[in-house]
Scaffold this motif. Structure first.
Motif, short mmCIF file in Angstrom:
data_model
loop_
_atom_site.label_atom_id
_atom_site.label_comp_id
_atom_site.label_asym_id
_atom_site.label_seq_id
_atom_site.Cartn_x
_atom_site.Cartn_y
_atom_site.Cartn_z
N MET A 1 10.68 0.57 4.11
CA MET A 1 9.89 1.65 5.21
C MET A 1 8.64 2.09 4.52
O MET A 1 8.55 2.79 3.83
N THR A 2 7.63 1.21 5.12
CA THR A 2 6.49 1.65 4.64
C THR A 2 5.78 2.54 5.58
O THR A 2 4.36 1.96 6.09
N ARG A 3 6.19 3.48 6.09
CA ARG A 3 5.99 3.96 7.43
C ARG A 3 4.49 4.47 7.18
O ARG A 3 3.60 4.29 8.07
N LEU A 4 4.23 5.40 6.38
CA LEU A 4 2.86 6.07 6.03
C LEU A 4 1.78 4.91 6.13
O LEU A 4 0.92 5.07 6.84
N ALA A 5 1.97 4.03 5.33
CA ALA A 5 1.05 2.96 5.04
C ALA A 5 0.98 2.03 6.19
O ALA A 5 -0.31 1.91 6.86
N LEU A 8 -0.72 4.48 9.09
CA LEU A 8 -2.28 4.28 8.90
C LEU A 8 -3.18 3.19 9.02
O LEU A 8 -4.05 3.00 9.66
N PHE A 102 -12.37 2.42 -4.27
CA PHE A 102 -10.82 1.90 -4.31
C PHE A 102 -10.60 0.49 -4.88
O PHE A 102 -9.65 0.13 -5.47
N THR B 93 7.45 10.72 6.59
CA THR B 93 7.03 10.20 5.44
C THR B 93 6.26 11.02 4.42
O THR B 93 5.97 12.06 4.90
N ALA B 95 4.19 11.22 0.70
CA ALA B 95 3.78 10.43 -0.68
C ALA B 95 3.15 11.60 -1.54
O ALA B 95 2.54 12.40 -1.06
N ARG B 112 -4.92 5.96 -10.23
CA ARG B 112 -4.09 6.36 -9.15
C ARG B 112 -3.04 5.74 -9.12
O ARG B 112 -2.98 4.69 -9.25
N HIS B 117 6.95 8.39 -3.02
CA HIS B 117 6.51 7.77 -1.55
C HIS B 117 8.05 7.43 -0.98
O HIS B 117 8.91 7.18 -1.76
N ASP B 119 8.81 5.24 0.63
CA ASP B 119 9.15 3.90 0.18
C ASP B 119 9.43 3.61 -1.11
O ASP B 119 8.40 3.81 -2.14
N ARG B 122 7.65 1.46 -4.01
CA ARG B 122 6.43 1.72 -4.28
C ARG B 122 6.37 2.71 -5.39
O ARG B 122 5.28 2.93 -6.22
N LEU B 127 -1.75 1.07 -7.76
CA LEU B 127 -2.07 1.16 -6.36
C LEU B 127 -3.31 -0.19 -6.37
O LEU B 127 -4.34 -0.08 -5.90
N ALA B 129 -2.62 -3.22 -5.41
CA ALA B 129 -2.29 -4.10 -4.18
C ALA B 129 -3.61 -3.73 -3.06
O ALA B 129 -3.51 -2.42 -2.80
N ASP B 134 -3.30 1.34 1.78
CA ASP B 134 -3.39 2.09 0.67
C ASP B 134 -4.79 2.75 0.45
O ASP B 134 -4.94 3.94 -0.15
#
Lengths: 407, 606
Positions: A1-5, A8, A102, B93, B95, B112, B117, B119, B122, B127, B129, B134
């Motif tokens: 579940m990567t709901r947030l990502a 977003l 990033f 969610t 995180a 970072r 999270h 998930d 993760r 980070l 990826a 992200d």
């Protein structure tokens, strides 16, 4: 579940592979434009891998920043654009440019000259990759000046020898009522704009001494013609009527080919022993917040600012490029003019890219006008300039606070 | 007499029809205004934001951060907590991201990683990826670090109704910033009790019926249909607004209940969450008022007269329509926009309503002494001086030259006329730039000529009087041909026999000029002088290009001052707009006064 990502990324609607080209706005002309077009061709012809092509659009320089400010928030802007770093703070605050740290690594950052990449940084975020750095340096006419002056005392002595106001000949010419061109003396005398905490610090004894020096150069009996301007700088220097000029790399394209021109770093300020510190501007590729293919756009930025193409730009367009590796290339090293700009970088002061800096120019220019042209005491002129700047800053702060309050 | 009245006034039947038509028009206009306002309101409602009041924001941040901080010290505990949370509220969610300075060299590079999270896969992962999601979390962590806790409602499409709510807060452990906790949940959608679309459809149907049915339906039925459409439209708009407001209410509820419960801090921490449905109340209120006024006027018969005139002079209005629309688009809308802008302040692309603050700042001089060029009254003084001297010189020179050119004994008149009109024919910015060059201290033609006579070179732009004179010379060069042309034309129209009669009476040349030429020129010169002074008052190009405001802004006039505020100083568009409004008022007053004076003199003449 990567709901947030996931949720977003829905907002981005991005990662879906789209074949739409990346649109890049620039204001380059002549050789710089050709060099850019060549590097873009390399990307389009295969350097891009599976990423979209880059589509170039030349936008006139005068309208450039206004167009970006108006078009991007409405979604009509480009994906990438090339501009100097001085609007970065303002654009970051209005969410026009995208932070890109990033994707950055230290190794990647190390490929650029430190001052150039640091200039594109605002509030601990990075907003662009540098292409080139631009600062003023000392241009001299080799027929009139054998060895360029190393100190301001030498500059004055040499300048007096070469000045004959009655015949319209002058030792030095520069746009001496503009802070940008006055900056070498301002910082060379130990002046500052903001202190470490970001408070305005324009009116200091050091800054006053620098202003007095500008009057010495440009006032009665000086070595700079009265009412100098950017246009006059080029025309006098080209006509052999001024032996030396303070200008930047952009003047290279305007020089007459018959002239034997040398470029040297600006002299040391004799009174302080400090090197003159012109403003450093970094020209970079920036990504807009409205870009729909951000990772691909970053890869394109990385390619266009890469070491390989930087050498091409330096050789083709004589651009003082921002890559460390390019300066190790023997062909670049052989170019005397580029070498002088590279040397000048070491003493240059990074021009603040903050919104606060934008209100400093106009009052300071006024102070320069008063002192250089009007002979008013530097202290009086700077006191006025500082209080006027403070007033603008206060107004800007109030506006920002009100905007915050209504959020 | 009575016949006269009959021909100018429409017949009784016509008047009734006009009245009915006017009422319909007014009703339609009212409906249109209401619906437009509702649409605007809806847009601003959707754009609304969640607000955290000042003090409770700290409580919220504290609650979120305390929870996250405890967890950041024990990742296993975090995972357990998250697993439990997922069991209870799968739509939520959470995180926690750690961002700390990584490199001393680059201030923008920092480490970072997800410490927590929802998930599970993760957790603990760095980070690298490179995924869009992200990056968003990472950027959010940065924003929150700089600006403090943030609560945001997010719409899937820009301008749409929000579907997600997200709270993020910085986390500090032992006084040191370590990262961010973020919490996000979807907003449960409630189906509206009454769907709005049937009303919209009904309105459309009625409208089409009323407008297109033509002669197939009796007139009264058609009016009824249009009125029904109006009512339906208004109801439709109202319903849509209500629904949007409802969504916002739900949003606040979700924030208060959902986030509070999920974080185990109860709803109290989020009690301060308010929903701010945009700043839309004002347009709706205004529009309603406007609609009411329009409706009332319509019923009172004003609409009737307008509609009557419209229908009677249909073709005339149709011919005028393109230019009227053009005027509205190019003149009135920008004018209104500029006027409105004067009440706002600008910072980083955001405009804030500040009321009369901009005007107050200008009219109070902004705290600067009156001797300072940036003081409004100083600039106003310069502008008035500039206008008066210029217009005087233009008129005197123009009139003088016109009188010379009128001399019947003068040869090659045509050549002189062309030469004298030339300055006017060249675009004024080109002339300005040429004069700017001519006034250069070292290389300018003016100083060169002066030095031929042994006069020392003048540094034209370093003192007020010389810089002002340089501007004046340039603008006089540009301005006199217009006055000359006007005067020449007017001189042509003075009948010769008046002069002959004066000559017979033995009047001197001065008397002829003073008693005949000047009074008869006045009607032509007055408008030219008014126009000329308005042009000069706003003569941007000359000031901006010749003296550039030097020395130190002293020769700036109001219009260049306004420009500098907007584009050269601090992006103060609001202040510049206020300047423009003040300039407008000054010129309006000036025109009204001079018009009255002109009319008075005309009366005297007659």
């Amino acid at each position: 579940m990567t709901r947030l990502a996931c949720s977003l990324s829905i907002l981005l609607l991005a990662t879906v592979a789209q074949a739409k080209p990346l649109v890049l706005w620039h204001a380059y002309r002549a050789a710089e434009r050709t060099a850019l077009e060549e590097t873009v061709k390399q990307w389009n012809d295969g350097g891009r891998g599976r990423d979209p092509e880059i589509q170039l659009l030349a936008v006139p320089y005068d309208a450039f920043s206004d167009k970006i400010t108006a078009a991007v928030p409405r979604g009509h802007g480009p994906d990438l654009f090339i501009f100097a770093h001085d609007r970065v703070g303002d654009w970051a605050e209005s969410k026009i440019v995208e932070p890109i740290e990033f994707w950055m690594t230290e190794a990647h950052a190390d490929t650029f000259l430190y001052k150039a990449i640091d200039a594109l940084c605002y509030k601990d975020s990075l907003y662009g990759l540098p292409l080139a750095f631009k600062s003023t340096a000392l241009f001299y006419n080799k027929d009139l000046v054998k060895t360029p002056p190393r100190t301001t005392d030498e500059l004055l002595a040499l300048g007096r020898k070469l000045t004959d106001a009655a015949a319209g000949r002058y030792g030095l010419v520069y746009d001496n009522t503009k802070l940008y061109f006055h900056a070498p003396w301002h910082f060379g005398f130990g002046g500052a704009i903001f202190d470490d905490k970001g408070a305005l610090r324009v009116n200091t004894p050091e800054a006053q001494r620098a202003l007095a020096f500008a009057r010495q150069l440009g006032g009665p009996g000086g070595i700079v013609p009265p009412e100098s301007s950017a246009v006059l700088t080029t025309s006098l220097f080209n006509g052999g009527k001024a032996a030396m000029a303070i200008s930047g790399p952009w003047m290279l394209g305007e020089l007459s080919p018959s002239l034997k021109v040398g470029v040297a770093p600006l002299p040391k300020v004799s009174a302080t022993g400090k090197l003159a510190g012109p403003f450093l501007g970094a020209e970079g590729i920036m990504m807009t917040a409205s870009c729909k293919q951000k990772p691909a756009a970053f890869r394109a930025m990385k390619f266009l600012t890469g070491d390989g193409v930087a050498v091409q730009r330096a050789l083709r367009a004589r651009q003082p490029v921002a890559n460390v590796a390019a300066w190790k290339d023997p062909r670049v090293q052989r170019d005397e003019v580029l070498r002088a700009f590279r040397q000048q970088l070491d003493s240059a002061t990074v021009m603040p890219g903050t919104p606060e800096m934008r209100v400093v120019w106009s009052p300071f220019d006024m102070a320069l006008q008063k002192v250089v042209g009007g002979g008013i005491a530097p202290k009086t002129a700077l006191t006025d300039a500082e209080s006027e700047t403070r007033r603008y800053l206060e107004a800007a702060r109030n506006a920002a606070r009100q905007a915050q309050a209504t959020r | 007499m009575s016949q006269d009245v009959d021909t100018t006034r429409p017949a009784r039947g016509q008047r009734l029809r006009d009245a009915l038509g006017g009422a319909t028009g007014a009703l339609l206009a009212a409906a249109l205004v209401t619906v437009t306002a509702a649409a605007l309101y809806l847009r601003s409602v959707n754009r609304g934001e969640l607000a955290l009041a000042q003090t409770p924001a700290a409580a919220f941040a504290g609650a979120l951060a305390a929870r996250a901080a405890a967890e950041l010290q024990n990742p296993v505990e975090v995972q357990r907590f998250l697993a439990e949370l997922r069991g209870k509220r799968p739509e939520l969610t959470l995180a926690a991201v750690v961002t700390e300075p990584r490199s001393v060299k680059y201030r923008f590079l920092r480490k970072r990683r997800y410490l927590a999270h929802s998930d599970a896969a993760r957790v603990g992962q760095t980070l690298e990826a490179q995924r869009a999601g992200d990056k968003l979390i990472y950027d959010l962590a940065n924003t929150v670090r700089q600006r403090g806790p943030e609560l945001e409602a997010i719409a899937a499409t820009p301008g749409g109704v929000p579907s997600l709510i997200r709270a993020a807060a910085p986390v500090t452990v032992g006084g040191k910033h370590v990262g961010m906790a973020v919490c996000q949940t979807e907003i449960a959608k409630r189906a509206p009790l009454v769907p709005a679309w049937p009303l919209g459809a009904a309105a459309l149907a009625c409208l089409l019926c009323g407008l297109l049915a033509g002669a197939t339906l009796p007139r009264r039925l058609r009016y009824a249909a249009i009125m029904l459409a109006t009512v339906c439209l208004a109801l439709f708009a109202h319903l849509r607004v209500e629904q949007a407001l409802d969504t916002y209410a739900q949003l606040g509820e979700t924030a208060r209940e959902g986030l509070g419960r999920a974080l185990g801090v109860g709803g109290a921490a989020f009690a301060a969450v308010e929903t701010l449905p945009g700043r839309g109340t004002l347009p709706l209120a205004l529009a309603t008022l406007l609609a009411l006024v329009v409706g009332a006027l319509g019923l009172a018969g004003v609409g009737a007269r307008i509609a009557g005139a419209l229908s009677r002079n249909r073709f005339a209005y149709a011919y005028v329509a393109p230019s009227a629309i053009g005027m509205a688009l190019l003149v009135f809308i920008p004018f209104g926009y500029g006027l409105g802008l004067g009440f706002f302040d600008h910072a980083h692309g955001r405009y804030t309503f500040v009321g009369l603050a901009n005007f107050a700042e200008i009219l109070s001089g902004g705290g600067r002494p009156i001797t300072q060029p940036l003081n409004f009254y100083f600039t106003l003084g310069v502008t008035v001086l500039w206008t008066v001297v210029n217009v005087f010189l233009h008129t005197a020179l123009g009139l003088g030259l016109a009188l010379l050119l009128k001399d019947p004994l003068l040869r090659f008149k045509g050549v002189y006329r062309v030469l004298l009109v030339l300055p006017w024919a060249v675009p004024n910015y080109i002339t300005a730039l040429i004069w700017k060059g001519m006034f250069h201290h070292q290389y300018g033609a003016v100083n060169h000529v002066l030095s031929l006579f042994g006069i020392e070179k003048v540094s034209w732009f370093s003192s007020f009087s010389t810089a002002f004179s340089a501007n004046l010379v340039t603008n006089t060069w540009l301005g006199f041909p217009f006055m000359m042309v006007v005067a020449l034309g007017a001189l042509q129209s003075i009948p010769k026999d008046v002069y002959e009669a004066a000559a017979v009476d033995g009047a001197s040349r001065w008397q002829t000029f003073r008693r005949i030429t000047l009074p008869l020129l006045r009607p032509a010169l007055y408008p030219a002088i008014i126009l000329g002074s308005i042009w000069t008052f706003n003569m941007f190009n000359i000031i901006y290009l010749v003296s550039q405001g030097e020395p130190a802004g002293a020769t700036d006039i109001l219009i260049t001052e306004a420009y500098r505020w907007a584009f050269e100083r601090a992006d103060r568009y609001g202040l510049a707009a206020a300047y423009a409004a003040i300039i407008f008022v000054i010129l309006l007053v000036y025109t009204l006064i001079t018009n009255r004076m002109a009319r008075a003199t005309e009366d005297v003449l007659e």
